[in-house]
Design an enzyme around this catalytic site. Structure first.
Site, PDB file in Angstrom:
ATOM      1  N   GLU A 217      -7.033   1.569  -1.069  1.00 48.63           N
ATOM      2  CA  GLU A 217      -7.040   2.960  -1.519  1.00 48.63           C
ATOM      3  C   GLU A 217      -8.419   3.333  -2.072  1.00 48.63           C
ATOM      4  O   GLU A 217      -9.029   2.575  -2.829  1.00 48.63           O
ATOM      5  CB  GLU A 217      -5.977   3.161  -2.606  1.00 48.63           C
ATOM      6  CG  GLU A 217      -5.875   4.587  -3.120  1.00 48.63           C
ATOM      7  CD  GLU A 217      -4.842   4.758  -4.217  1.00 48.63           C
ATOM      8  OE1 GLU A 217      -4.408   5.897  -4.433  1.00 48.63           O
ATOM      9  OE2 GLU A 217      -4.471   3.751  -4.860  1.00 48.63           O
TER      10      GLU A 217
ATOM     11  N   LYS B 221      -1.252  11.474   0.110  1.00 45.20           N
ATOM     12  CA  LYS B 221      -0.438  10.849  -0.933  1.00 45.20           C
ATOM     13  C   LYS B 221       0.563  11.844  -1.496  1.00 45.20           C
ATOM     14  O   LYS B 221       0.207  12.920  -1.970  1.00 45.20           O
ATOM     15  CB  LYS B 221      -1.350  10.313  -2.044  1.00 45.20           C
ATOM     16  CG  LYS B 221      -0.685   9.406  -3.052  1.00 45.20           C
ATOM     17  CD  LYS B 221      -1.745   8.836  -4.003  1.00 45.20           C
ATOM     18  CE  LYS B 221      -1.192   7.789  -4.943  1.00 45.20           C
ATOM     19  NZ  LYS B 221      -2.261   7.213  -5.807  1.00 45.20           N
TER      20      LYS B 221
ATOM     21  N   CYS C  57      -0.223   3.684  -2.534  1.00 39.28           N
ATOM     22  CA  CYS C  57      -0.088   3.218  -3.911  1.00 39.28           C
ATOM     23  C   CYS C  57       1.183   3.710  -4.609  1.00 39.28           C
ATOM     24  O   CYS C  57       2.257   3.173  -4.388  1.00 39.28           O
ATOM     25  CB  CYS C  57      -1.342   3.584  -4.705  1.00 39.28           C
ATOM     26  SG  CYS C  57      -1.573   2.574  -6.206  1.00 39.28           S
TER      27      CYS C  57
END
Length: 318
Positions: A52, A132, A183
């Protein structure tokens, strides 16, 4: 490319970004080259992966300065406006290998900034992009305090890349359907379950940057839990622990099999983590513990709002 039965060699690149964008690109390229050239046993990986925000410091006040435009899937990235992804795309084409290119800050429409992951095929073409969905806004007493939403905008759709016609160039007789998360997304089991139940995923990829507060508590637990929940392989590529100041990444990139077993793990620093995925284990795990057939859909079910609750081929969301 010859067809192989079920083995997929992969390499996860765990590295640390700096304040110098050009240096970050050079270092990432060097590590990717190393991942290709130094594979154990001479078995070169067919799929590479970055962590990331690998092209920039992981800091709320730095995302905008390092943001780059990312086109829609289907674009040739080798000469594109994103210098970071152009480098990765040229490497992918040079070596004939697919790359899950971690995530970078994306300069989006109307001045919005996204944390966006991409998948690049062996020709350097963009196969998928995932913004995300769940922004990392946490305040752990005595630990980490971070608010991605101060700078970033959340995405609005899940992202699945169908294995049909083997877009990753794996050479497998049954190429994987790939679910892409970033994540904090991994903490929301509904997302991973939708990818498996409604879209047939056998492989989940999660570029990440857990930290030294959350990492020791949850990193292994969450990645293993999602592998067990979905009976998928999970690739969790982390950024490396910095030597000095900066975001305190946990490291410990992982490859987890469908039984929840960690089959490869990195340390804290910069390194390449190689693993061989025996994708036949997905079917074996699902046959042995058939949770997919035992769910009480008369009592509960997941709803996939992004595509109207219906499975579809290709890429969903952005």
């Amino acid at each position: 490319m010859s067809t192989i039965q079920s083995g997929l060699p992969v390499a996860l690149v765990q590295l640390c970004a700096t304040e110098d964008a050009a240096l970050n690109q050079r270092q990432a390229e060097a590590w990717l080259e190393r991942a290709v050239q130094e594979a154990p046993g001479g078995v070169r990986p067919r799929l590479l992966m970055l962590p990331e925000v690998w092209n920039a410091p992981y800091a709320v006040d730095r995302f905008a300065a390092f943001a780059e435009p990312i086109p829609e899937p289907g674009a040739d990235l080798t000469q594109g406006a994103s210098a970071s992804l152009a480098m990765v795309a040229r490497l992918a084409r040079r070596h004939g290998v697919a790359v899950i290119a971690g995530s970078i800050p994306e300069q989006g429409e109307a001045g919005r900034i996204y944390n966006t992951a991409t998948v690049i095929d062996p020709r350097g073409v963009l196969l998928a992009k995932h913004r995300k969905l769940h922004l990392f806004d946490v305040d752990v007493p005595g630990g980490i305090c971070f608010r991605e939403s101060d700078t970033l905008t959340a995405g609005d759709g899940l992202t699945v890349l169908s294995g049909s016609n083997d877009p990753l160039g794996t050479g497998l007789s049954d190429p994987p359907n790939l679910g892409l998360l970033i994540c904090y997304d991994i903490r929301f089991p509904e997302l991973a379950l939708l990818m498996q139940q409604r879209h047939g995923c056998t492989l989940l990829a999660c570029p990440a940057a857990f930290n030294t507060t959350t990492g020791p508590r949850h990193w292994h637990l969450v990645m293993r839990a999602r592998a067990i929940d979905t009976q998928c392989f999970v690739l969790a590529c982390s950024s490396a622990r910095p030597q000095g100041d900066g975001y305190p990444s946990y490291g410990h990139s992982l490859v987890v099999d469908p039984w929840g077993t960690v089959i490869a793990e990195a340390g804290e620093g910069e390194q390449v983590l190689h693993a061989q995925l025996d994708l036949s284990q997905v079917a074996l795990a699902r046959q042995a513990i058939p949770t997919g057939d035992q769910r009480r859909r008369d009592v509960y079910r997941l709803s996939d709002a992004a595509v109207g609750g219906q499975p579809d081929d290709g890429v969903e969301g952005s």
